[in-house]
Design a protein around this motif. Sequence first.
Motif, short mmCIF file in Angstrom:
data_model
loop_
_atom_site.label_atom_id
_atom_site.label_comp_id
_atom_site.label_asym_id
_atom_site.label_seq_id
_atom_site.Cartn_x
_atom_site.Cartn_y
_atom_site.Cartn_z
N LYS A 281 0.86 -1.17 0.00
CA LYS A 281 0.00 0.00 0.00
C LYS A 281 0.90 1.22 0.00
CE LYS A 281 -4.06 -1.98 2.02
NZ LYS A 281 -5.19 -1.78 2.87
N SER B 230 -5.60 8.91 -0.95
CA SER B 230 -6.79 8.14 -1.26
C SER B 230 -8.05 8.99 -1.07
CB SER B 230 -6.84 6.91 -0.35
OG SER B 230 -8.01 6.19 -0.61
N LEU B 231 -8.09 9.80 -0.01
CA LEU B 231 -9.23 10.67 0.24
C LEU B 231 -9.36 11.73 -0.84
CD1 LEU B 231 -11.55 11.57 2.06
CD2 LEU B 231 -9.90 12.97 3.31
N SER B 232 -8.23 12.35 -1.23
CA SER B 232 -8.29 13.37 -2.27
C SER B 232 -8.71 12.76 -3.61
CB SER B 232 -6.96 14.11 -2.40
OG SER B 232 -5.95 13.23 -2.83
N HIS B 233 -8.27 11.54 -3.85
CA HIS B 233 -8.66 10.84 -5.08
C HIS B 233 -10.17 10.59 -5.09
CE1 HIS B 233 -8.19 8.33 -8.60
NE2 HIS B 233 -8.86 7.35 -7.99
N ARG B 234 -10.72 10.15 -3.96
CA ARG B 234 -12.15 9.90 -3.86
C ARG B 234 -12.95 11.20 -4.01
NH1 ARG B 234 -12.73 6.46 1.41
NH2 ARG B 234 -10.75 7.45 1.81
N LEU B 235 -12.48 12.28 -3.42
CA LEU B 235 -13.17 13.57 -3.54
C LEU B 235 -13.16 14.06 -4.98
CD1 LEU B 235 -11.98 15.45 -0.33
CD2 LEU B 235 -14.28 14.62 -0.85
N GLN C 219 -0.05 4.24 -1.19
CA GLN C 219 -0.77 5.49 -1.08
C GLN C 219 -1.09 5.77 0.38
OE1 GLN C 219 -4.23 5.07 -3.44
NE2 GLN C 219 -3.20 5.65 -5.34
N ARG D 81 -18.13 13.19 -10.87
CA ARG D 81 -19.47 12.61 -11.06
C ARG D 81 -20.56 13.68 -10.98
NH1 ARG D 81 -17.90 7.83 -7.28
NH2 ARG D 81 -17.00 6.41 -8.79
N LEU E 47 -13.02 12.18 -7.67
CA LEU E 47 -13.96 11.35 -8.42
C LEU E 47 -15.41 11.76 -8.13
CD1 LEU E 47 -12.40 7.78 -8.21
CD2 LEU E 47 -12.73 9.18 -10.24
N ALA E 48 -15.72 12.07 -6.88
CA ALA E 48 -17.08 12.49 -6.53
C ALA E 48 -17.41 13.81 -7.23
CB ALA E 48 -17.21 12.63 -5.02
#
Length: 158
Positions: free
Chosen positions: A12, A19-24, A14, A30, A26-27
Amino acid sequence: MISFPAKSEVKKSQSPLVSLSHRLLLAFARILLAAPLFLPAVVKAQQPVRLIHADSLIGYTQNGDAFRELIGHVRLQQDSTTLSCDRALQNLTRDSVSLYGDVHVKDDTLTLITGRANYSGKTRTVKSDTAVYLNDRRRTLTANSGSYDADTKVARFY
């Protein structure tokens, strides 16, 4: 043959912050992609009503507004809407036109005919307080007065 490492062998690399910035991100992407489904249609820049033809043109200013008096075989256009009449008074400052005598408004498949009407270039609506004839290739309607919105393609008659 291609071999994949076992789950326990994958490092791992990252951090939780990446990971959190990547998810934000992507959100947010969308939301941007779905926005047109929930927002009203994008308002395109309005072109002013432009003169195509008139036999005679008289220009003047009154109370700070610029006017054109158009006489004889008058033809004006805004986007897909064409206006024709015998005489017109165009307010260039307010982007509006008063149409007189054998008024024809054509928009796509619709034709509206009346003796007198007012057209707003800002709202792309035509209103008439005199007898109105409307034909859209499928049906014909006559009324004492009416209006037509070129953006929504909705006609109202009274």
